[in-house]
Design an enzyme around this catalytic site. Structure first.
Site, PDB file in Angstrom:
ATOM      1  N   ILE A   1      14.080  29.564 -12.532  1.00  0.00           N
ATOM      2  CA  ILE A   1      12.633  29.478 -12.271  1.00  0.00           C
ATOM      3  C   ILE A   1      12.006  30.770 -12.786  1.00  0.00           C
ATOM      4  CG2 ILE A   1      10.853  29.410 -10.466  1.00  0.00           C
ATOM      5  CD1 ILE A   1      12.721  27.626  -8.840  1.00  0.00           C
TER       6      ILE A   1
ATOM      7  N   HIS B   1      11.467  17.662 -16.949  1.00  0.00           N
ATOM      8  CA  HIS B   1      12.104  17.451 -15.646  1.00  0.00           C
ATOM      9  C   HIS B   1      12.532  15.987 -15.554  1.00  0.00           C
ATOM     10  CE1 HIS B   1      13.060  18.187 -11.492  1.00  0.00           C
ATOM     11  NE2 HIS B   1      12.493  17.027 -11.218  1.00  0.00           N
TER      12      HIS B   1
ATOM     13  N   GLU C   1       3.060  28.878 -11.886  1.00  0.00           N
ATOM     14  CA  GLU C   1       3.889  29.619 -10.921  1.00  0.00           C
ATOM     15  C   GLU C   1       4.527  28.719  -9.867  1.00  0.00           C
ATOM     16  OE1 GLU C   1       0.702  29.907 -11.438  1.00  0.00           O
ATOM     17  OE2 GLU C   1      -0.302  29.553  -9.516  1.00  0.00           O
TER      18      GLU C   1
ATOM     19  N   GLU D   1      13.887  11.289 -21.957  1.00  0.00           N
ATOM     20  CA  GLU D   1      13.773  12.715 -22.282  1.00  0.00           C
ATOM     21  C   GLU D   1      13.804  13.010 -23.780  1.00  0.00           C
ATOM     22  OE1 GLU D   1      15.739  15.576 -19.729  1.00  0.00           O
ATOM     23  OE2 GLU D   1      16.416  13.977 -18.430  1.00  0.00           O
TER      24      GLU D   1
HETATM   25  C1  GAR Z   1      18.072  17.396 -18.450  1.00  0.00           C
HETATM   26  O1  GAR Z   1      18.213  16.171 -17.796  1.00  0.00           O
HETATM   27  C2  GAR Z   1      16.810  18.126 -17.982  1.00  0.00           C
HETATM   28  O2  GAR Z   1      15.719  17.269 -17.725  1.00  0.00           O
HETATM   29  C3  GAR Z   1      17.303  18.755 -16.704  1.00  0.00           C
HETATM   30  O3  GAR Z   1      18.601  19.221 -17.024  1.00  0.00           O
HETATM   31  C4  GAR Z   1      19.180  18.373 -18.029  1.00  0.00           C
HETATM   32  C5  GAR Z   1      19.629  19.252 -19.177  1.00  0.00           C
HETATM   33  O4  GAR Z   1      20.250  18.514 -20.185  1.00  0.00           O
HETATM   34  N1  GAR Z   1      16.408  19.792 -16.288  1.00  0.00           N
HETATM   35  C6  GAR Z   1      16.160  20.055 -15.006  1.00  0.00           C
HETATM   36  O5  GAR Z   1      16.692  19.475 -14.085  1.00  0.00           O
HETATM   37  C7  GAR Z   1      15.120  21.149 -14.770  1.00  0.00           C
HETATM   38  N2  GAR Z   1      14.634  21.114 -13.418  1.00  0.00           N
HETATM   39  P1  GAR Z   1      20.448  19.115 -21.650  1.00  0.00           P
HETATM   40  O6  GAR Z   1      20.961  20.555 -21.490  1.00  0.00           O
HETATM   41  O7  GAR Z   1      21.480  18.218 -22.253  1.00  0.00           O
HETATM   42  O8  GAR Z   1      19.136  19.073 -22.353  1.00  0.00           O
END
Ligand code: GAR
Length: 201
Positions: A90, A107, A145, A178
């Site tokens: 964070i 996210h 923030e 994503e």
């Molecule tokens: C993804 O699913 C992303 O959305 C999540 O971590 C994974 C990373 O995958 N992020 C979070 O949870 C942030 N709060 P990647 O390294 O293969 O892109």
């Protein structure tokens, strides 16, 4: 043509980073990925950057001075725009105020569900399964923030299927939402920055 210089900050496998790299010249035309910062040594994200010929740096998140070192690297590489792609830390209010450009994050849920402190990676999908939602998804939002609290840029819904595990749901959300959303969001923000740069010429 002017392009926005993008840095990507990652903590893991880097599949979202890979989607951004692969989108260059396709969905992403107004921005170019100019720097990848991995927050630990040995991450796939760093290897993906190197394979694509993109400058990379390892700045350990758990070490003192992490944010200052990231800011220095962003300045050195004249970065306009920062993307958090699977970044599991964070960023402080101080960092956000000191970096002059936009920062966006992806996210793996439909914010405001299953987000905020403690919701990251597989935990987000496990929470969605435990709650019993039938639809989840992904969100790209500006970073402020409040963890996962900034203005929403894009969202996409993904169906939860009977028998899903957190791992299966995670891989469907990555594939269906994503990897599509993040390049689209990168292009929207980059195009805006390019318009602003052109107006100051
Ligand atoms: C993804 O699913 C992303 O959305 C999540 O971590 C994974 C990373 O995958 N992020 C979070 O949870 C942030 N709060 P990647 O390294 O293969 O892109």
């Amino acid at each position: 043509m002017l392009t926005a210089r993008i840095a990507v900050l990652a903590s893991g496998g880097g599949t979202n980073l890979q989607a951004l790299i692969d989108s260059q010249g396709g969905v992403l035309t107004s921005g170019s990925i100019s720097l990848v910062i991995a927050d630990r040594a040995g991450l796939q994200a760093e290897a993906r950057a190197q394979a694509a010929g993109i400058a990379s740096a390892v700045i350990p998140r758990r070490e003192e001075g992490f944010e200052g070192r990231v800011l220095d690297a962003l300045e050195k590489h004249r970065i306009d725009f920062l993307i958090l792609a699977g970044f599991l830390g964070i960023l402080s209010k101080d960092f956000i105020e000191r970096f002059p450009g936009p920062i966006i994050n992806i996210h793996p849920s439909l914010i405001p569900a299953f987000c905020g402190k403690g919701f990251y990676g597989l935990r987000v999908h496990q929470a969605a399964l435990d709650y019993g939602v039938k639809v989840t998804g992904a969100t790209v939002h500006y970073v402020n923030e409040v963890p996962d609290g900034g203005q929403i840029l894009l969202q996409k819904a993904v169906e939860v299927r009977p028998g899903d595990t957190a791992e299966r749901l995670q891989s469907r959300v990555l594939r269906e939402a994503e990897w599509k959303l993040l390049p689209q969001a990168a292009e929207i923000v980059s195009a805006q920055l390019v318009r602003e740069k052109e107006n100051t010429l």
